[in-house]
Design a protein around this motif. Structure first.
Motif, PDB file in Angstrom:
ATOM      1  N   SER A 135     -10.096  -8.849   6.568  1.00 40.98           N
ATOM      2  CA  SER A 135      -9.901  -7.392   6.547  1.00 40.98           C
ATOM      3  C   SER A 135      -8.423  -7.022   6.593  1.00 40.98           C
ATOM      4  O   SER A 135      -8.010  -6.026   5.985  1.00 40.98           O
ATOM      5  CB  SER A 135     -10.650  -6.744   7.710  1.00 40.98           C
ATOM      6  N   ARG A 172     -18.955  -4.995   3.112  1.00 38.35           N
ATOM      7  CA  ARG A 172     -17.951  -4.759   4.140  1.00 38.35           C
ATOM      8  C   ARG A 172     -16.546  -4.741   3.512  1.00 38.35           C
ATOM      9  O   ARG A 172     -15.724  -3.871   3.814  1.00 38.35           O
ATOM     10  CB  ARG A 172     -18.024  -5.825   5.217  1.00 38.35           C
ATOM     11  N   LYS A 212      -6.866  -4.701   3.655  1.00 39.65           N
ATOM     12  CA  LYS A 212      -6.214  -3.417   3.938  1.00 39.65           C
ATOM     13  C   LYS A 212      -4.788  -3.399   3.417  1.00 39.65           C
ATOM     14  O   LYS A 212      -4.321  -2.384   2.873  1.00 39.65           O
ATOM     15  CB  LYS A 212      -6.225  -3.151   5.441  1.00 39.65           C
ATOM     16  N   ILE A 257     -13.900  -1.584   3.221  1.00 39.64           N
ATOM     17  CA  ILE A 257     -12.530  -1.651   3.745  1.00 39.64           C
ATOM     18  C   ILE A 257     -11.533  -1.194   2.693  1.00 39.64           C
ATOM     19  O   ILE A 257     -10.623  -0.405   2.969  1.00 39.64           O
ATOM     20  CB  ILE A 257     -12.206  -3.082   4.218  1.00 39.64           C
ATOM     21  N   SER A 267     -11.791   2.505   2.163  1.00 40.98           N
ATOM     22  CA  SER A 267     -11.345   3.280   3.329  1.00 40.98           C
ATOM     23  C   SER A 267      -9.856   3.568   3.295  1.00 40.98           C
ATOM     24  O   SER A 267      -9.386   4.472   3.976  1.00 40.98           O
ATOM     25  CB  SER A 267     -11.700   2.530   4.625  1.00 40.98           C
TER      26      SER A 267
END
Length: 539
Positions: free
Chosen positions: A316, A343, A320, A347, A350
């Motif tokens: 993650s 997932r 990101k 991410i 987001s």
């Protein structure tokens, strides 16, 4: 009067404050109001809610607010919510009520068209379904007869394949589908997505063996072959693997750190030179970073696009970081569960970056042909219909380089395949990589696949018109037919070209009398026969 009712309670059992979630700065409630506002048929928009906050949003967006009672909170049936609004406005004043659930923000229906349809066909209750014919809440149009449950009712359905938001991932997908990047992505002057040529990447990895001139030659030959991009891999062995981890691919088993230390010697100066050389050759040059430091270095050098390897899909922090650059991201899905994929996608989305390409992939080096599972391309396209899908092909190059073209036929809009100057070299993944000649073959097949796929439209194509006119047959006289003679089946035949009546009209000629002499082999038309007094005789 036609009234649109938007039911928008404050709390949701599965996704907190769902109706207040924002896409492009607008709550789902506001999106629903603005959707209805685009259509002329609706006379009044009412938001039914138990929330002052929702009521405020409704008022700001020009909708009437109806604060419902506590008895209509919780899981009260929506039809009761709709009936409550209709009774307040007066049932006698309403012809149709349109239910608009805000958790379907990417609805696609033309409301004016559907309202005309229900009126013209005297439909009492129309609801929407997705492409699997599962009912959803994009739209429901009800007459007052339906709202008061007065039988008999005429019902109908209309397809609106929008996302029904239940989870955070549903919300992320809906936001993506409403972004400008759900169908196409721009990279360095090239477009990737539906309606554009397949984006072909030569995956050079570290097959340059840390020789800068070799890497430059790989770039030059890939550009000459017609590839859109060439991709390398960027890492430092100490940040990639622990000392005790052993290699997992074909060949002699050695510590991974020993293997990768031989291939990690390129730094910022080398990548800057490669990106510059690629720009000069007209090919997009980028790399897969395997850690945050490498990603930041590549971004500082002006990389236009990034790839996340399958092995790093659960990372993650790296996801990101890379997504945060605001540039297109290619995410390989090999060896990943559906939960892991979703997932990772969540991410990336987001961060506000919706420039995402998912790659079908088999995490095996090389992948046996029987393990390639190209139908994963279709599975990804079906499950994530708003995301561009490609293929990262790890099979060994076949003599004709057909496997990537099969991927294109299944809907892949990006093709990536490992690439080397010489498959006989050792020290990296040369043995399962394509060489420059293989790359040329692959590109020819990919472009051939694109040219033969077409657009799938049914009907008569322009290219068929000439053959259709010449090869199709029409009704002719098998022998001379005298004026006044009754035409029987044995007197008629079918011959080219299609200058007369089509075969399906033969029954319309049988038992009719000839109005004129008809010569053998002459194409027959309806004006050559006498119509009987029956209404359907000459139709």
């Amino acid at each position: 009067m036609i009234v649109a009712v938007i039911p928008a309670k404050r709390h949701s059992s599965r996704l907190a404050d769902k109706n207040l979630l924002e896409i492009d700065g607008l709550s789902l409630v506001a999106h629903a109001i603005r959707y209805v506002g685009r259509f002329k048929s609706v006379d009044k928009i009412v938001v039914s809610t138990d929330s002052e906050e929702v009521a405020e949003i409704a008022g700001e967006n020009g909708a009437m607010v109806h604060l419902r009672g506590q008895e209509l909170g919780g899981e009260a049936p929506l039809v009761e919510v709709y009936r409550d609004v209709a009774e307040k406005l007066g049932l006698e004043n309403i012809s149709f009520l349109v239910g608009i659930q805000p958790d379907h923000p990417n609805r696609k229906s033309d409301l004016d068209t559907l309202l005309k349809y229900v009126k013209d066909n005297r439909i009492d209750d129309l609801c929407t379904v997705d492409r699997h014919c599962m009912r959803n809440g994009a739209l429901r149009i009800m007459s007052m007869k339906a709202l008061t449950a007065a039988p008999p009712l005429r019902s109908s359905i209309a397809q609106d394949d929008c996302i029904n938001i239940h989870t955070a991932f549903d919300f992320a997908l809906a936001a993506h589908e409403m972004s400008p990047h759900s169908k196409e992505i721009a990279v360095g002057g090239k477009m990737i997505g539906e309606g554009h040529p397949t984006f072909v990447i030569a995956e050079a990895a570290c097959n340059h063996m840390c020789e800068l001139e070799t890497a430059k030659e790989m770039i030059s030959l890939a550009a000459e072959a017609g590839a859109d991009a060439i991709k390398f891999q960027t890492y430092k062995a100490e940040r990639l693997t622990r000392k005790g981890a052993m290699t997992y691919w074909r060949g002699k088993r050695i510590p991974q750190i020993e293997y990768y230390r031989k291939l990690d010697r390129f730094g910022a100066p080398e990548y800057e030179a490669l990106i510059k050389h690629g720009r000069e050759k007209g090919i997009i040059t980028f790399s897969t970073p395997f850690d945050v430091e490498s990603a930041e270095m590549l971004n500082d050098l002006g990389a236009l696009i990034f790839k996340i390897a399958s092995c790093d899909l659960p990372d993650s922090r790296l996801l990101k970081c890379v997504a945060g650059f605001g540039k297109p991201v290619i995410l390989s899905t090999g060896g990943s569960t559906i939960e892991e994929i979703e997932r990772a996608v969540g991410i990336i989305f987001s961060t506000g970056n919706h420039q995402l390409i998912l790659m079908a992939c088999t995490l095996s080096y090389p992948a046996a042909n029987e393990d390639a599972n190209l139908l994963r391309i279709r599975a990804l396209k079906e499950r994530y219909s708003g995301i561009i899908v490609g293929l990262s092909d790890h099979t060994e190059p076949d003599a004709h380089m057909v496997i990537p073209a099969l991927g294109v036929a299944l809907g892949a809009k990006v093709i990536e395949k490992h690439y080397t100057l010489d498959r006989k070299l050792s020290g990296s993944g040369h043995f399962f990589s394509m060489n420059p000649e293989d790359l040329k073959k692959m590109l020819r097949n990919v472009r051939l696949a694109e040219s033969v796929l077409g657009d799938g439209a049914l009907g008569v194509a322009e290219a068929e018109n000439s053959a259709r006119a010449s090869a199709r047959r029409s009704i002719v006289a098998e022998r001379d037919i005298r004026r006044g003679e009754t035409i029987g089946s044995s007197m008629l035949g079918m011959k080219r070209p299609a200058e007369g009546l089509p075969g399906w009209m033969m029954n319309a000629l049988i038992d009719k009398r000839a109005k004129t002499n008809i010569q053998a082999d002459q194409a027959i038309s309806m004006d050559m026969v006498e119509c009987s007094r029956r209404r359907d005789s000459c139709q």
